[in-house]
Motif scaffolding. Structure first.
Motif, PDB file in Angstrom:
ATOM      1  N   ARG B   3       0.832  -1.030   0.101  1.00  0.00           N
ATOM      2  CA  ARG B   3       0.067  -0.263  -0.279  1.00  0.00           C
ATOM      3  C   ARG B   3       0.877   1.329   0.254  1.00  0.00           C
ATOM      4  N   SER B   6       2.669   2.220  -3.764  1.00  0.00           N
ATOM      5  CA  SER B   6       1.151   2.604  -4.402  1.00  0.00           C
ATOM      6  C   SER B   6       1.309   3.698  -3.863  1.00  0.00           C
ATOM      7  N   LEU B   7       0.839   4.584  -3.188  1.00  0.00           N
ATOM      8  CA  LEU B   7       0.522   5.896  -2.115  1.00  0.00           C
ATOM      9  C   LEU B   7       2.216   6.526  -2.499  1.00  0.00           C
ATOM     10  N   GLY B  10       1.448   8.014  -6.613  1.00  0.00           N
ATOM     11  CA  GLY B  10       0.612   8.297  -6.815  1.00  0.00           C
ATOM     12  C   GLY B  10       1.472   9.905  -6.524  1.00  0.00           C
ATOM     13  N   VAL B  13       3.928  10.698  -8.834  1.00  0.00           N
ATOM     14  CA  VAL B  13       2.905  11.172 -10.157  1.00  0.00           C
ATOM     15  C   VAL B  13       3.186  12.569  -9.888  1.00  0.00           C
ATOM     16  N   LEU B  14       1.938  12.903  -8.928  1.00  0.00           N
ATOM     17  CA  LEU B  14       1.597  14.244  -8.844  1.00  0.00           C
ATOM     18  C   LEU B  14       2.461  15.751  -8.823  1.00  0.00           C
ATOM     19  N   ALA B  91       9.104  26.073 -31.762  1.00  0.00           N
ATOM     20  CA  ALA B  91       7.928  26.857 -31.720  1.00  0.00           C
ATOM     21  C   ALA B  91       7.473  26.034 -30.566  1.00  0.00           C
ATOM     22  N   ALA B  92       7.255  24.414 -30.211  1.00  0.00           N
ATOM     23  CA  ALA B  92       7.024  24.270 -28.721  1.00  0.00           C
ATOM     24  C   ALA B  92       7.484  24.540 -27.313  1.00  0.00           C
ATOM     25  N   LYS B  95       6.789  27.916 -26.784  1.00  0.00           N
ATOM     26  CA  LYS B  95       5.156  27.346 -25.586  1.00  0.00           C
ATOM     27  C   LYS B  95       5.143  27.113 -24.382  1.00  0.00           C
TER      28      LYS B  95
END
Lengths: 301, 430
Positions: B3, B6-7, B10, B13-14, B91-92, B95
């Protein structure tokens, strides 16, 4: 409450990264793309206002875009027809009990392992438009040279440099590359038909043709549908092969929506590029969604 | 344990997505930074990835290293078709608010997009500090100035209206390479003679080189004022003289190699002239560097002259470098720009690239014969802006017109090209 969270919590956390990534990089980007397509951002300058569906109506009225849609249609029809015919033919030949099936299966499937970019470089040379009868004809290379040297010089043509049908020449390498894949699909389909069915049909006095017509073809139709969907949506998105074969992005003869989107994008016409992207998404959805509906129904049954 | 893992995933990723959003740029005014104190890396974005262009960039980097030993040059070059691939990458990045320290752009209308988008810094102060205004020709300064401000430092000047010819092929057709035709009609008559010997009279490659040929024919057919008027609205695209010009372009295309769209860039077309498969190629003077690198001698192997009907005109384009807003190392970028603008930097770069220095104080004694003639022409000719290379019109206009010219290569519909060119001009002209 807490007990329930304990059962589904780890699963959600495990999936969370994927959900977030897909959410951001697929769905949010689709929404953002759609938003840009509604603005008037036709230069590098930030957009100043929303113009509704004006970009879409302008594009659909633009003869250059209509030309690219026409090209896309020709490309899809030739690509789809070619892969289905060759794929089926090869599968049918291999399905007959014959020696060396494994060898030929690999031979036909092999082109699929090469990327469109790599094969495009070779096909650029093969599909060179110069013909031996033209000025500078001594420089002729590729298929035109080959046709000339085997005495079929009359078959030489300008391949993709023809403004009306040139795009069909682009389908040739695509067919070469994916027929093997369609063959594999059909072969799996053939193998899925139990021998008992054939034998039963033969005992009932069925001719070979009738056996195929009434027993085998009906059972191949799901395979056929998969092939149509996969090849069809690949054709809509085909960009890399065209860019690898045709050196200049702005070449009118082979413009399809995907390459036109790129041309608009490098010209800083973000609104039009985004609108073409959305149109392509809709076209792909038109191909894929009926298939999804079909498979979900089949699964329920 | 599982657990917690996976926490962790997460949260990671945030964190990542937050970091991506938070990369804002701090807009400190770079005017009061002294390039002499700069340290670190200077990331420079170009499309000079191989051939004479790469050699020129290398020569420039050498001078830069000698001028500013505390700075490291970071080559961010992206290869491909007259910069089209590089421009999309750039350009990318712009931007995304992640600009390089300096990037290459064509001087003139092409820069306008970056100025409109508020992506590059005003360099007027930099010109004053380095006394560049007096060292660059006034004509060039005028073309670089937008609303009283200068936004880029040109590294070189190129000429786009040059015909490169194979001496042997011309002689075999009974033509004197030293006396080229003076107008289009005479040139086409010469091409008929070459055609009779079985050689391709005029070599051309894919879309952008066709646009450059089109531009040359327009210039030759309409004259300087007529040609300039196409871009500022004074010449009517629907006029009879434009139609004559397009007909001349159609005629010119009829002398070209039929596999033009298959040739990957300008170099294979020039190669045809070098190899004696074709007689002429209309190309910018970067072709000179190619002939020289391949050991060809001017006069005996190849000849060059202004496109017939354009003598006395210099169809100009220039590569120039900018200081993007939010550049990570603005002081280093200014050091790079100072090297580019300097007499020594320009001499080293242009000697190798085949172009001519924009800085009039650069030493050019050891330049090639062609370059010396181009320097002379530039000082006395009328100067016009090149269409195909972003000097005359903004990129979007050029893009649409390129599509129309590319279409014309297939259907040869004179009225079609004229009316679509007129529509495009009406869409973009202010």
């Amino acid at each position: 409450m807490l007990k329930r969270a304990k059962t589904w919590g780890p699963g959600v956390l495990l999936l969370a990264p994927t959900i977030i990534l897909v959410g951001v990089f697929v769905y949010w980007l689709i929404i953002e793309n759609f938003r840009v397509s509604l603005t008037n951002q036709h230069t590098a300058k930030p957009s100043s206002k929303y113009v509704g569906f004006e970009n879409y109506s302008n594009l659909l009225a633009d003869p250059n875009f209509q030309h690219s849609l026409m090209n896309l249609l020709i490309l899809t029809v030739v690509f789809l027809g070619g892969t289905l015919i060759f794929g089926f033919l090869w599968a049918w030949i291999l399905e007959q009990p014959a020696k060396g099936e494994g060898f030929f299966r690999s031979v036909y499937l092999f082109p699929m392992s090469i990327s469109f970019i790599a094969s495009g470089v070779v096909w650029r040379w093969l599909l060179s438009s110069l013909q031996t009868s033209q000025p500078g004809g001594e420089r002729t290379t590729g298929l035109n040279r080959l046709l000339d040297s085997v005495g079929l010089g009359a078959l030489q043509n300008d391949w993709w440099s023809n403004p009306n049908w040139g795009i069909a020449a682009i389908a040739v390498p695509a067919i070469w590359q994916l027929s093997g894949y369609v063959m594999a699909l059909f072969l799996a389909g053939f193998r899925g038909i139990p021998d008992e069915l054939r034998e039963a049909a033969r005992i009932d006095g069925c001719s070979e043709w009738k056996l195929y017509r009434h027993v085998i073809f009906p059972q191949l139709s799901p395979v056929m549908l998969s092939a149509v969907i996969i090849i069809g949506h690949m054709s809509l998105k085909l960009f890399d092969l065209i860019r690898a074969i045709v050196p200049d992005a702005n070449t009118y003869d082979v413009q399809v929506p995907a390459t036109l989107m790129w041309v608009k994008y490098i010209g800083s016409d973000y609104a039009d590029a985004a609108a073409i992207g959305s149109i392509l998404l809709v076209l792909v959805a038109l191909v894929v969604i009926p298939y999804l509906i079909h498979t979900s129904r089949a699964e329920k049954r | 344990m599982r657990r917690r893992l996976s926490l962790l995933a997460g949260v990671a990723v945030l964190g990542l997505s937050l970091a991506a959003c938070g990369g804002g740029s701090d807009n400190s005014t770079s005017d009061n930074i002294n390039p002499k104190d700069a340290t670190g890396k200077v990331g420079v974005f170009t499309w000079w990835a191989d051939g004479s262009e790469k050699a020129g960039l290398d020569a420039l980097v050498k001078v830069f290293g000698a001028d500013y030993p505390k700075l490291a040059f970071d080559n961010l070059a992206v290869a491909g078709g007259a910069g089209s691939q590089a421009k999309s990458v750039l350009a990318a990045q712009l931007k995304a608010g992640n600009p390089p320290d300096s990037f290459q752009a064509h001087a003139g209308a092409e820069l306008q997009d970056y100025i409109d988008a508020d992506q590059i810094e005003d360099l007027t102060g930099f010109y004053k500090d380095n006394d560049l205004t007096s060292q660059f020709p006034k004509d060039l300064i005028d073309r670089l100035t937008v609303d009283g401000k200068i936004y880029s430092v040109p590294s070189n000047i190129h000429r786009a209206n040059v015909v490169w010819a194979n001496v042997d092929v011309l002689k075999k057709a009974g033509l004197d390479p030293a006396k080229p035709a003076t107008d289009l009609a005479g040139w086409f008559a010469d091409m008929d003679k070459i055609k009779a010997t079985g050689k391709t009279p005029l070599a051309v490659a894919g879309s952008w080189t066709q646009v450059q040929l089109f531009e040359n024919i327009l210039l030759s057919s309409l004259g300087v004022d007529g040609y300039n008027g196409l871009w500022d609205g004074k010449t009517d695209w629907k006029g009879a003289d434009v139609k004559t010009a397009i007909q001349a372009y159609e005629k010119a295309l009829s002398y070209t190699n039929t596999d033009r769209d298959s040739l990957s860039d300008w170099a294979p077309a020039t190669q045809l002239v070098e190899d004696g498969a074709a007689a002429y190629n209309v190309m910018g003077d970067w072709a000179e560097a190619k002939f020289e690198q391949d050991g060809k001698k001017p006069g005996t192997d190849y000849a060059y002259f202004a496109t017939p009907g354009t003598a006395g005109t210099f169809d100009f384009l220039a590569d120039s470098f900018t200081l993007p807003k939010g550049a990570p190392n603005p002081a280093g970028a200014k050091a790079w720009l100072a090297t580019i603008g300097s007499a020594s930097g320009q001499a080293a770069f242009n000697k190798v690239k085949g172009s001519i220095p924009a800085n009039t104080t650069a030493k050019t004694d050891d330049f090639s014969e062609y370059q010396k003639s181009a320097i002379k022409d530039f000082s006395q000719d009328k100067i016009v802006s090149s269409l195909a290379h972003g000097a005359a019109v903004p990129v979007a206009w050029l893009n649409d017109l390129s599509t129309a010219v590319s279409k014309f290569g297939g259907d040869k519909n004179v009225d079609g090209l004229q009316s679509s060119a007129a529509d495009i001009a009406a869409k973009f002209a202010k």
